[in-house]
Design a protein around this motif. Structure first.
Motif, mmCIF file in Angstrom:
data_model
loop_
_atom_site.group_PDB
_atom_site.id
_atom_site.type_symbol
_atom_site.label_atom_id
_atom_site.label_comp_id
_atom_site.label_asym_id
_atom_site.label_seq_id
_atom_site.Cartn_x
_atom_site.Cartn_y
_atom_site.Cartn_z
ATOM 1 N N GLY A 111 55.265 36.865 60.079
ATOM 2 C CA GLY A 111 54.869 37.872 61.062
ATOM 3 C C GLY A 111 55.856 37.893 62.208
ATOM 4 N N ARG A 112 56.153 39.098 62.693
ATOM 5 C CA ARG A 112 57.149 39.230 63.765
ATOM 6 C C ARG A 112 56.604 38.804 65.124
ATOM 7 N NH1 ARG A 112 57.253 43.734 60.746
ATOM 8 N NH2 ARG A 112 55.985 44.879 62.273
ATOM 9 N N GLY A 113 55.304 38.966 65.338
ATOM 10 C CA GLY A 113 54.724 38.625 66.628
ATOM 11 C C GLY A 113 54.478 39.857 67.482
ATOM 12 N N LEU A 114 54.849 39.781 68.759
ATOM 13 C CA LEU A 114 54.461 40.790 69.751
ATOM 14 C C LEU A 114 55.643 41.286 70.555
ATOM 15 C CD1 LEU A 114 52.432 42.198 71.813
ATOM 16 C CD2 LEU A 114 52.430 40.010 73.023
ATOM 17 N N PHE A 115 55.649 42.606 70.833
ATOM 18 C CA PHE A 115 56.539 43.185 71.839
ATOM 19 C C PHE A 115 55.783 44.325 72.515
ATOM 20 C CE2 PHE A 115 59.834 45.298 74.055
ATOM 21 C CZ PHE A 115 60.881 44.415 74.186
ATOM 22 N N LEU A 116 55.769 44.329 73.855
ATOM 23 C CA LEU A 116 55.099 45.408 74.588
ATOM 24 C C LEU A 116 55.827 45.705 75.889
ATOM 25 C CD1 LEU A 116 53.397 44.163 77.217
ATOM 26 C CD2 LEU A 116 51.820 43.441 75.436
ATOM 27 N N SER A 117 55.486 46.831 76.484
ATOM 28 C CA SER A 117 56.057 47.239 77.766
ATOM 29 C C SER A 117 54.944 47.780 78.659
ATOM 30 C CB SER A 117 57.130 48.321 77.568
ATOM 31 O OG SER A 117 58.206 47.851 76.777
ATOM 32 N N TYR A 118 55.191 47.743 79.970
ATOM 33 C CA TYR A 118 54.188 48.232 80.924
ATOM 34 C C TYR A 118 54.885 48.910 82.096
ATOM 35 C CZ TYR A 118 55.427 44.430 84.094
ATOM 36 O OH TYR A 118 56.119 43.597 84.955
ATOM 37 N N THR A 119 54.107 49.672 82.860
ATOM 38 C CA THR A 119 54.601 50.276 84.091
ATOM 39 C C THR A 119 53.424 50.638 84.982
ATOM 40 O OG1 THR A 119 56.047 51.996 85.012
ATOM 41 C CG2 THR A 119 54.605 52.637 83.216
ATOM 42 N N LYS A 120 53.724 51.155 86.156
ATOM 43 C CA LYS A 120 52.681 51.655 87.045
ATOM 44 C C LYS A 120 52.090 52.940 86.471
ATOM 45 C CE LYS A 120 55.436 51.696 90.654
ATOM 46 N NZ LYS A 120 55.942 51.785 92.053
ATOM 47 N N SER A 121 50.844 53.217 86.848
ATOM 48 C CA SER A 121 50.097 54.319 86.249
ATOM 49 C C SER A 121 50.717 55.689 86.499
ATOM 50 C CB SER A 121 48.659 54.307 86.768
ATOM 51 O OG SER A 121 48.641 54.304 88.195
ATOM 52 N N GLN A 122 51.612 55.802 87.475
ATOM 53 C CA GLN A 122 52.212 57.104 87.754
ATOM 54 C C GLN A 122 53.147 57.551 86.638
ATOM 55 O OE1 GLN A 122 54.313 55.096 91.178
ATOM 56 N NE2 GLN A 122 55.846 56.653 90.757
ATOM 57 N N HIS A 123 53.614 56.609 85.823
ATOM 58 C CA HIS A 123 54.550 56.941 84.741
ATOM 59 C C HIS A 123 53.780 57.058 83.427
ATOM 60 C CE1 HIS A 123 57.855 56.398 87.479
ATOM 61 N NE2 HIS A 123 57.524 55.143 87.704
ATOM 62 N N THR A 124 53.042 58.140 83.270
ATOM 63 C CA THR A 124 52.254 58.337 82.055
ATOM 64 C C THR A 124 53.122 58.616 80.833
ATOM 65 O OG1 THR A 124 51.988 60.674 82.621
ATOM 66 C CG2 THR A 124 50.257 59.160 83.347
ATOM 67 N N ASP A 125 54.402 58.905 81.043
ATOM 68 C CA ASP A 125 55.326 59.181 79.938
ATOM 69 C C ASP A 125 56.086 57.929 79.510
ATOM 70 O OD1 ASP A 125 56.702 59.026 82.319
ATOM 71 O OD2 ASP A 125 58.022 60.722 81.919
ATOM 72 N N LEU A 126 55.517 56.749 79.768
ATOM 73 C CA LEU A 126 56.143 55.481 79.388
ATOM 74 C C LEU A 126 56.389 55.422 77.888
ATOM 75 C CD1 LEU A 126 56.844 52.394 79.925
ATOM 76 C CD2 LEU A 126 54.413 51.967 79.457
ATOM 77 N N ILE A 127 57.590 54.979 77.508
ATOM 78 C CA ILE A 127 57.873 54.602 76.124
ATOM 79 C C ILE A 127 58.238 53.127 76.106
ATOM 80 C CG2 ILE A 127 58.600 56.909 75.408
ATOM 81 C CD1 ILE A 127 61.515 55.981 75.635
ATOM 82 N N THR A 128 58.280 52.522 74.939
ATOM 83 C CA THR A 128 58.646 51.119 74.837
ATOM 84 C C THR A 128 60.133 50.994 74.517
ATOM 85 O OG1 THR A 128 58.280 50.874 72.458
ATOM 86 C CG2 THR A 128 56.345 50.694 73.913
ATOM 87 N N CYS A 129 60.611 49.769 74.563
ATOM 88 C CA CYS A 129 62.036 49.517 74.307
ATOM 89 C C CYS A 129 62.423 49.764 72.848
ATOM 90 C CB CYS A 129 62.382 48.072 74.668
ATOM 91 S SG CYS A 129 62.056 47.625 76.378
ATOM 92 N N LEU A 130 61.451 49.836 71.953
ATOM 93 C CA LEU A 130 61.762 49.934 70.531
ATOM 94 C C LEU A 130 61.826 51.362 70.011
ATOM 95 C CD1 LEU A 130 59.658 46.996 69.022
ATOM 96 C CD2 LEU A 130 61.881 46.952 70.173
ATOM 97 N N GLU A 131 61.409 52.330 70.821
ATOM 98 C CA GLU A 131 61.380 53.714 70.341
ATOM 99 C C GLU A 131 62.788 54.300 70.267
ATOM 100 O OE1 GLU A 131 57.721 56.022 71.567
ATOM 101 O OE2 GLU A 131 57.592 54.281 72.897
ATOM 102 N N LYS A 132 63.062 54.999 69.170
ATOM 103 C CA LYS A 132 64.404 55.490 68.867
ATOM 104 C C LYS A 132 64.479 57.012 68.969
ATOM 105 C CE LYS A 132 65.118 51.589 65.738
ATOM 106 N NZ LYS A 132 65.432 51.154 64.343
ATOM 107 N N GLY A 133 65.696 57.513 68.963
ATOM 108 C CA GLY A 133 65.885 58.950 69.061
ATOM 109 C C GLY A 133 65.203 59.715 67.951
ATOM 110 N N LYS A 134 65.187 59.165 66.735
ATOM 111 C CA LYS A 134 64.610 59.874 65.586
ATOM 112 C C LYS A 134 63.087 59.932 65.645
ATOM 113 C CE LYS A 134 64.801 55.719 62.667
ATOM 114 N NZ LYS A 134 65.412 55.150 61.443
ATOM 115 N N HIS A 135 62.471 59.217 66.577
ATOM 116 C CA HIS A 135 61.018 59.263 66.717
ATOM 117 C C HIS A 135 60.544 60.500 67.481
ATOM 118 C CE1 HIS A 135 61.029 54.598 66.299
ATOM 119 N NE2 HIS A 135 61.082 55.201 65.133
ATOM 120 N N PHE A 136 61.477 61.312 67.997
ATOM 121 C CA PHE A 136 61.116 62.489 68.792
ATOM 122 C C PHE A 136 61.787 63.717 68.193
ATOM 123 C CE2 PHE A 136 60.850 58.780 71.447
ATOM 124 C CZ PHE A 136 59.652 58.949 72.138
ATOM 125 N N SER A 137 61.017 64.794 68.063
ATOM 126 C CA SER A 137 61.528 66.007 67.425
ATOM 127 C C SER A 137 61.971 67.073 68.419
ATOM 128 C CB SER A 137 60.452 66.596 66.502
ATOM 129 O OG SER A 137 59.266 66.889 67.240
#
Length: 326
Positions: free
Chosen positions: A144-170
Motif C-alpha cells: 500500500g502506498r499510504g497517504l498524501f493530502l493537501s489543505y488550505t484556508k476555506s477561502q480557497h474552495t478551488d484547492l487542488i492537491t499536489c498530485l493532480e495533472k494537466g490531463k485531469h482537466f478538460s
C-alpha cells in the motif's frame, strides 16, 4: 529525613530541581510539535496551506506506525482538506485508518474516519474552526502506498492537491489554488516555459518550475491548455528539474499578468550564452583584478552587478536570443 526534603536543600538539590524543570519543559515542547509519531513522511505545514504524506509515500508505508499532524490556519478561517491518495489495508479498521478531528489536544472532536476503500475519493473535509488534527494509523499489512493530502484556508474552495495533472482537466482555461509543499522527490514534470508542459505533469509542481507559485506558500495558477507538441524540452528552474517528453494529446502553460508564460531570464531557462551585448564595462582600480559588468547581469531579480556598456552613447545594445520566434 525523607528524600523529598533532601532535594530542596543545598546546591545539589537546586541542580536536581533545575534538571527536573528542564525535562518537563522539553517534554512539553516535544508534545506540542506540529507532527508526532514514527509514520510521518513529507510534511509542509503552512499557516495558509500545506501538504503531508505518510512515511515512504508513494512506496509502501511501514507497518505498526502512527503519525499525527496538527494543522492551524489564521484565526477566523476554517480549513478545507482534500485527500490526493489513500492506499491502506482495509481488513482491519481498528488499526489501519485515517481520521480527522476538529481542534487539537484532549478536547478535539472527530470529523470523519476513513478505512481505505473508495469513500475518500472526491471527499472535501471541512473543519468548524481554524485547527484540525490528522491521525494516520497503520497496522500489519503487505503493501500500500499510504497517504498524501493537501489543505488550505476555506477561502480557497478551488484547492487542488499536489498530485493532480494537466490531463485531469478538460477545460481550455481554468484557475485553481495550489497548496504549499508540492515540491516532492517523486513528482515528474516534462517540458518548460514558454513552450509548455506535457499533460502528464503535475500542475502545481509545474507551477513551481515556471515560477508562478511558491513551494513554501502555494498560490493561484491560471492554466491554459492546447494541443500537444512532438517533443518537450528539459530544464532546471526553481529547484525543479523537468525531463524530456514525447508527443502527448495536449499540453498546458500558465497565464501570468495577461501574458502566457515567461521567457526565462529570471528562472535560468535562457542560458548565459543567449545573452550578448555590444560591449561591457570593465573597471579595475589600484591594480586589482578588473570587475566586469557583463550582459548576464541584465537578468531579472538577480543579485550582483547589472550590465553596463563600455561607452556612453546611443549605439550600445543588449540582445537575448530566444532560439525561436515569439
Amino acid at each position: 529525613m525523607d528524600a523529598s526534603v533532601m532535594v530542596g536543600r543545598g546546591t545539589g538539590g537546586a541542580a536536581a530541581v533545575f534538571i527536573l524543570i528542564v525535562f518537563i519543559l522539553l517534554l512539553g515542547a516535544r508534545s506540542s510539535r506540529a507532527q508526532k509519531g514514527d509514520g510521518c513522511g513529507h510534511t509542509v505545514l503552512g499557516v495558509g496551506s500545506g501538504s503531508l504524506a505518510s512515511l515512504g509515500y508513494p512506496l509502501s508505508y511501514p507497518s505498526n506506525c502512527v503519525c499525527e499532524w496538527e494543522i492551524s490556519v489564521t484565526t477566523g478561517h476554517t480549513i478545507i482538506v482534500r485527500i490526493a491518495d489513500l492506499d491502506i489495508d482495509t481488513n482491519n479498521c481498528q488499526v489501519s485508518y485515517l481520521r480527522f478531528y476538529n481542534g487539537h489536544g484532549p478536547g478535539r472532536m472527530e470529523i470523519v474516519k476513513f478505512c481505505g476503500g473508495r469513500e475518500w475519493r472526491d471527499a472535501v473535509i471541512q473543519s468548524e474552526g481554524h485547527q484540525v488534527t490528522v491521525q494516520f494509523m497503520s497496522g500489519p499489512h503487505n503493501n500500500g502506498r499510504g497517504l498524501f493530502l493537501s489543505y488550505t484556508k476555506s477561502q480557497h474552495t478551488d484547492l487542488i492537491t499536489c498530485l493532480e495533472k494537466g490531463k485531469h482537466f478538460s477545460e481550455a482555461e481554468f484557475s485553481k489554488f495550489c497548496p504549499a509543499g508540492c515540491l516532492t522527490d517523486f513528482g515528474e514534470v516534462s517540458g518548460t516555459i514558454p513552450h509548455g508542459y506535457r499533460d502528464s505533469s503535475p500542475l502545481c509542481l509545474a507551477g513551481i518550475h515556471a515560477g508562478v507559485v511558491s513551494n513554501t506558500l502555494g498560490g493561484q495558477i491560471s492554466v491554459v491548455s492546447s494541443k500537444g507538441i512532438p517533443h518537450y524540452e528539459s530544464s532546471l528552474a526553481n529547484n525543479v528539474t523537468s525531463v524530456p517528453g514525447n508527443l502527448s494529446p495536449s499540453l498546458f502553460t500558465f497565464k501570468t499578468s495577461g501574458c502566457y508564460g515567461t521567457l526565462g531570464l529570471e528562472s535560468g531557462v535562457v542560458s548565459d550564452s543567449q545573452i550578448t551585448a555590444s560591449s561591457e564595462w570593465e573597471w579595475g582600480g589600484h591594480g586589482k583584478e578588473p570587475t566586469v559588468w557583463g550582459p548576464t547581469g541584465a537578468r531579472l531579480k538577480t543579485p550582483g552587478r547589472p550590465w553596463a556598456a563600455a561607452n556612453s552613447d546611443t549605439k550600445e545594445w543588449i540582445q537575448v536570443d530566444l532560439k525561436k520566434e515569439k
